[in-house]
Design a protein around this motif. Structure first.
Motif, PDB file in Angstrom:
ATOM      1  N   TRP A  69       0.817  -1.213   0.000  1.00 53.34           N
ATOM      2  CA  TRP A  69       0.000   0.000   0.000  1.00 53.34           C
ATOM      3  C   TRP A  69       0.853   1.266   0.000  1.00 53.34           C
ATOM      4  CZ3 TRP A  69       1.153   3.094   4.044  1.00 53.34           C
ATOM      5  CH2 TRP A  69       1.604   2.504   5.228  1.00 53.34           C
ATOM      6  N   ALA A  70       2.065   1.187   0.556  1.00 59.38           N
ATOM      7  CA  ALA A  70       2.917   2.376   0.621  1.00 59.38           C
ATOM      8  C   ALA A  70       3.300   2.855  -0.773  1.00 59.38           C
ATOM      9  CB  ALA A  70       4.162   2.078   1.446  1.00 59.38           C
ATOM     10  N   TRP A  71       3.559   1.910  -1.686  1.00 62.25           N
ATOM     11  CA  TRP A  71       3.951   2.291  -3.055  1.00 62.25           C
ATOM     12  C   TRP A  71       2.779   2.883  -3.831  1.00 62.25           C
ATOM     13  CZ3 TRP A  71       8.820   2.841  -3.505  1.00 62.25           C
ATOM     14  CH2 TRP A  71       9.713   1.984  -2.865  1.00 62.25           C
ATOM     15  N   GLN A  72       1.562   2.674  -3.325  1.00 59.76           N
ATOM     16  CA  GLN A  72       0.382   3.185  -4.020  1.00 59.76           C
ATOM     17  C   GLN A  72      -0.049   4.556  -3.521  1.00 59.76           C
ATOM     18  OE1 GLN A  72      -0.717   1.584  -6.686  1.00 59.76           O
ATOM     19  NE2 GLN A  72       0.893   0.080  -6.256  1.00 59.76           N
ATOM     20  N   ARG A  73       0.560   5.040  -2.465  1.00 58.34           N
ATOM     21  CA  ARG A  73       0.185   6.349  -1.933  1.00 58.34           C
ATOM     22  C   ARG A  73       0.548   7.450  -2.930  1.00 58.34           C
ATOM     23  NH1 ARG A  73      -1.474   6.679   3.336  1.00 58.34           N
ATOM     24  NH2 ARG A  73      -1.041   8.922   3.266  1.00 58.34           N
ATOM     25  N   ALA A  74      -0.321   8.459  -3.030  1.00 58.96           N
ATOM     26  CA  ALA A  74      -0.151   9.507  -4.042  1.00 58.96           C
ATOM     27  C   ALA A  74       1.175  10.247  -3.881  1.00 58.96           C
ATOM     28  CB  ALA A  74      -1.321  10.494  -3.965  1.00 58.96           C
ATOM     29  N   GLU A  75       1.561  10.531  -2.617  1.00 60.59           N
ATOM     30  CA  GLU A  75       2.783  11.301  -2.420  1.00 60.59           C
ATOM     31  C   GLU A  75       4.030  10.504  -2.804  1.00 60.59           C
ATOM     32  OE1 GLU A  75       1.629   9.682   1.732  1.00 60.59           O
ATOM     33  OE2 GLU A  75       0.658  10.326  -0.127  1.00 60.59           O
ATOM     34  N   VAL A  76       3.967   9.179  -2.584  1.00 61.60           N
ATOM     35  CA  VAL A  76       5.096   8.334  -2.972  1.00 61.60           C
ATOM     36  C   VAL A  76       5.192   8.264  -4.493  1.00 61.60           C
ATOM     37  CG1 VAL A  76       6.068   6.013  -2.860  1.00 61.60           C
ATOM     38  CG2 VAL A  76       4.949   6.994  -0.847  1.00 61.60           C
ATOM     39  N   ARG A  77       4.077   8.111  -5.147  1.00 62.40           N
ATOM     40  CA  ARG A  77       4.080   8.017  -6.605  1.00 62.40           C
ATOM     41  C   ARG A  77       4.532   9.332  -7.250  1.00 62.40           C
ATOM     42  NH1 ARG A  77       1.771   3.321  -8.157  1.00 62.40           N
ATOM     43  NH2 ARG A  77       1.184   4.004 -10.247  1.00 62.40           N
TER      44      ARG A  77
ATOM     45  N   ALA B 182      12.938  12.354  -1.257  1.00 62.12           N
ATOM     46  CA  ALA B 182      11.569  12.179  -0.766  1.00 62.12           C
ATOM     47  C   ALA B 182      11.230  10.698  -0.653  1.00 62.12           C
ATOM     48  CB  ALA B 182      10.580  12.878  -1.696  1.00 62.12           C
ATOM     49  N   VAL B 183      11.668   9.894  -1.631  1.00 61.91           N
ATOM     50  CA  VAL B 183      11.412   8.454  -1.567  1.00 61.91           C
ATOM     51  C   VAL B 183      12.034   7.872  -0.297  1.00 61.91           C
ATOM     52  CG1 VAL B 183      11.885   6.227  -2.641  1.00 61.91           C
ATOM     53  CG2 VAL B 183      11.202   8.175  -4.058  1.00 61.91           C
ATOM     54  N   PHE B 184      13.258   8.244   0.003  1.00 67.26           N
ATOM     55  CA  PHE B 184      13.918   7.739   1.215  1.00 67.26           C
ATOM     56  C   PHE B 184      13.151   8.161   2.467  1.00 67.26           C
ATOM     57  CE2 PHE B 184      18.515   7.392  -0.596  1.00 67.26           C
ATOM     58  CZ  PHE B 184      18.149   6.230  -1.259  1.00 67.26           C
ATOM     59  N   ARG B 185      12.643   9.384   2.479  1.00 65.41           N
ATOM     60  CA  ARG B 185      11.883   9.847   3.652  1.00 65.41           C
ATOM     61  C   ARG B 185      10.610   9.031   3.830  1.00 65.41           C
ATOM     62  NH1 ARG B 185      13.692  14.839   1.626  1.00 65.41           N
ATOM     63  NH2 ARG B 185      11.688  15.331   0.640  1.00 65.41           N
ATOM     64  N   TYR B 186       9.951   8.700   2.729  1.00 69.08           N
ATOM     65  CA  TYR B 186       8.739   7.884   2.836  1.00 69.08           C
ATOM     66  C   TYR B 186       9.077   6.452   3.243  1.00 69.08           C
ATOM     67  CZ  TYR B 186       6.285  11.743   0.601  1.00 69.08           C
ATOM     68  OH  TYR B 186       5.750  12.970   0.321  1.00 69.08           O
TER      69      TYR B 186
ATOM     70  N   LEU C 199      15.341  -1.146  -2.569  1.00 72.46           N
ATOM     71  CA  LEU C 199      14.050  -0.928  -1.907  1.00 72.46           C
ATOM     72  C   LEU C 199      12.995  -1.928  -2.383  1.00 72.46           C
ATOM     73  CD1 LEU C 199      13.870   2.987  -1.932  1.00 72.46           C
ATOM     74  CD2 LEU C 199      14.825   1.460  -0.189  1.00 72.46           C
ATOM     75  N   ALA C 200      13.421  -2.902  -3.171  1.00 69.93           N
ATOM     76  CA  ALA C 200      12.508  -3.939  -3.678  1.00 69.93           C
ATOM     77  C   ALA C 200      11.259  -3.329  -4.296  1.00 69.93           C
ATOM     78  CB  ALA C 200      12.122  -4.913  -2.562  1.00 69.93           C
ATOM     79  N   MET C 201      11.459  -2.301  -5.129  1.00 70.28           N
ATOM     80  CA  MET C 201      10.319  -1.618  -5.745  1.00 70.28           C
ATOM     81  C   MET C 201       9.539  -2.568  -6.643  1.00 70.28           C
ATOM     82  SD  MET C 201      11.581   2.149  -6.941  1.00 70.28           S
ATOM     83  CE  MET C 201      12.321   3.305  -5.763  1.00 70.28           C
ATOM     84  N   PRO C 202       8.220  -2.544  -6.562  1.00 73.24           N
ATOM     85  CA  PRO C 202       7.412  -3.297  -7.534  1.00 73.24           C
ATOM     86  C   PRO C 202       7.557  -2.665  -8.912  1.00 73.24           C
ATOM     87  CG  PRO C 202       6.010  -1.922  -6.156  1.00 73.24           C
ATOM     88  CD  PRO C 202       7.388  -1.830  -5.568  1.00 73.24           C
ATOM     89  N   ASP C 203       7.176  -3.405  -9.927  1.00 67.43           N
ATOM     90  CA  ASP C 203       7.418  -2.943 -11.292  1.00 67.43           C
ATOM     91  C   ASP C 203       6.742  -1.613 -11.601  1.00 67.43           C
ATOM     92  OD1 ASP C 203       9.035  -5.068 -11.837  1.00 67.43           O
ATOM     93  OD2 ASP C 203       7.557  -6.195 -12.997  1.00 67.43           O
ATOM     94  N   ASP C 204       5.526  -1.383 -11.090  1.00 74.01           N
ATOM     95  CA  ASP C 204       4.864  -0.120 -11.417  1.00 74.01           C
ATOM     96  C   ASP C 204       5.605   1.064 -10.797  1.00 74.01           C
ATOM     97  OD1 ASP C 204       4.074  -0.855  -8.834  1.00 74.01           O
ATOM     98  OD2 ASP C 204       2.166   0.210  -8.997  1.00 74.01           O
ATOM     99  N   ALA C 205       6.206   0.864  -9.615  1.00 76.09           N
ATOM    100  CA  ALA C 205       7.004   1.923  -9.002  1.00 76.09           C
ATOM    101  C   ALA C 205       8.279   2.162  -9.816  1.00 76.09           C
ATOM    102  CB  ALA C 205       7.355   1.560  -7.560  1.00 76.09           C
ATOM    103  N   ARG C 206       8.896   1.088 -10.291  1.00 75.20           N
ATOM    104  CA  ARG C 206      10.089   1.224 -11.131  1.00 75.20           C
ATOM    105  C   ARG C 206       9.758   1.998 -12.404  1.00 75.20           C
ATOM    106  NH1 ARG C 206      14.468  -2.402 -10.076  1.00 75.20           N
ATOM    107  NH2 ARG C 206      15.075  -2.040 -12.245  1.00 75.20           N
ATOM    108  N   HIS C 207       8.600   1.715 -12.990  1.00 80.60           N
ATOM    109  CA  HIS C 207       8.214   2.406 -14.215  1.00 80.60           C
ATOM    110  C   HIS C 207       8.019   3.898 -13.965  1.00 80.60           C
ATOM    111  CE1 HIS C 207       6.557  -1.646 -15.848  1.00 80.60           C
ATOM    112  NE2 HIS C 207       7.852  -1.537 -16.007  1.00 80.60           N
ATOM    113  N   LEU C 208       7.425   4.256 -12.832  1.00 81.45           N
ATOM    114  CA  LEU C 208       7.265   5.672 -12.495  1.00 81.45           C
ATOM    115  C   LEU C 208       8.619   6.361 -12.355  1.00 81.45           C
ATOM    116  CD1 LEU C 208       4.374   5.529  -9.864  1.00 81.45           C
ATOM    117  CD2 LEU C 208       4.249   6.442 -12.188  1.00 81.45           C
ATOM    118  N   LEU C 209       9.611   5.621 -11.909  1.00 88.59           N
ATOM    119  CA  LEU C 209      10.969   6.157 -11.759  1.00 88.59           C
ATOM    120  C   LEU C 209      11.707   6.189 -13.093  1.00 88.59           C
ATOM    121  CD1 LEU C 209      12.766   7.183  -9.410  1.00 88.59           C
ATOM    122  CD2 LEU C 209      13.639   4.851  -9.176  1.00 88.59           C
TER     123      LEU C 209
END
Length: 281
Positions: free
Chosen positions: A12-20, A30-34, A80-90
């Motif tokens: 759920w953390a990777w889905q939060r608007a501020e993280v995305r 900011a990612v590290f802070r979250y 940070l073991a980012m899921p693929d959708d988080a990697r794509h946003l990056l």
């Protein structure tokens, strides 16, 4: 927990608007802070997982250092073991499963992408600096007003040199009469007439410079995907998408290397589009 195991946040953390939003902006601080906030993770733990020192992580978190190298973004995503959708946003490809014994791709032998900017504005100073002394300048755009068509455009001041020095300039613009222009206009919420007018204006303004530089302007008919500025052996590349203009995209600085595919691929694409295009200037 072993220090070799990546940091893992709840899904759920990777889905939060501020993280995305932080991922889209490539704001690693900011990612590290979250990660600290939602994972209860220490700076030293983040440092171990991402292959950094704790001091470096602290500098990034507090805005005293930025992450700009692609290989560092990859280490952060893996650590940070980012899921693929988080990697794509990056701006990264899907996960490589390096922590579970899968094959890792080592970027070190292929250092073509040597810098990543959050948008064209962040790269503007360097692009102008490189263009000021370039012998060759290639531009692939839609209408090109912000790049080369107006007096205060990014590259306009680089086109007029001292007496006897002429830069070769090739510009690819979207054909105002092509179906692709109407599609692109719809994507950005603009009328086709307005977008076509911008192309005509850029062509007229570039025609004014024909006496000062070796100017070649062509029209292409494909739906715009890549936005390129090549200054000699360096390409600054960004992308068009339905959700943004080219200048809003992250911008990669790509350099020519002996065996790297990116620089050669982009240049080959440009040559093919110019070869098939209709010259107007």
């Amino acid at each position: 927990m072993s220090a070799l195991v990546p940091v893992e946040l709840p899904e759920w953390a990777w889905q939060r608007a501020e993280v995305r939003q932080a991922l889209r902006a490539r704001d690693v601080g900011a990612v590290f802070r979250y990660v600290q906030q939602y994972g209860g993770t220490s700076q030293s733990r983040i440092a171990t997982a991402t292959g950094m020192t704790q001091a470096r992580v602290n500098e990034i978190i507090n805005g005293r250092r930025e992450v700009i190298r692609l290989d560092v973004y990859e280490r952060v995503a893996d650590g940070l073991a980012m899921p693929d959708d988080a990697r794509h946003l990056l701006g990264l490809a899907a996960g490589r499963d390096t922590w579970n014994g899968g094959p890792a791709f080592d970027l070190a032998p292929f250092p073509e992408v040597i810098r990543v900017y959050s948008a064209q504005a962040a790269a503007a100073e360097e692009i102008r600096s490189q263009a000021a002394t370039a012998k060759e300048l290639d531009v692939l755009a839609v209408r090109g007003l912000g790049l080369i068509g107006l007096n205060d455009s990014l590259l306009r001041s680089s086109l007029v040199r001292e007496a006897g020095e002429r830069v070769r300039v090739r510009v690819l613009l979207l054909d105002p009469e092509s179906p692709a222009l109407a599609l692109r206009a719809a994507e950005i919420g603009e009328s086709a007439e307005s977008l076509a007018g911008g192309v005509h204006l850029t062509e007229a303004r570039l025609r004014e410079l024909s006496a000062s530089c070796d100017m070649h302007v062509y029209r292409y008919r494909l739906l715009p995907t890549w936005r390129l500025v090549r200054v000699d052996s360096i390409v600054f590349v960004s992308a068009f998408d339905a959700g943004w203009e080219g200048h809003e995209s992250a911008t990669y600085k790509v350099v020519e290397t002996p065996h790297g595919p990116l620089y050669r691929g982009f240049r080959r694409m440009f040559e093919a589009m110019a070869g098939e295009g209709v010259r107007t200037v």
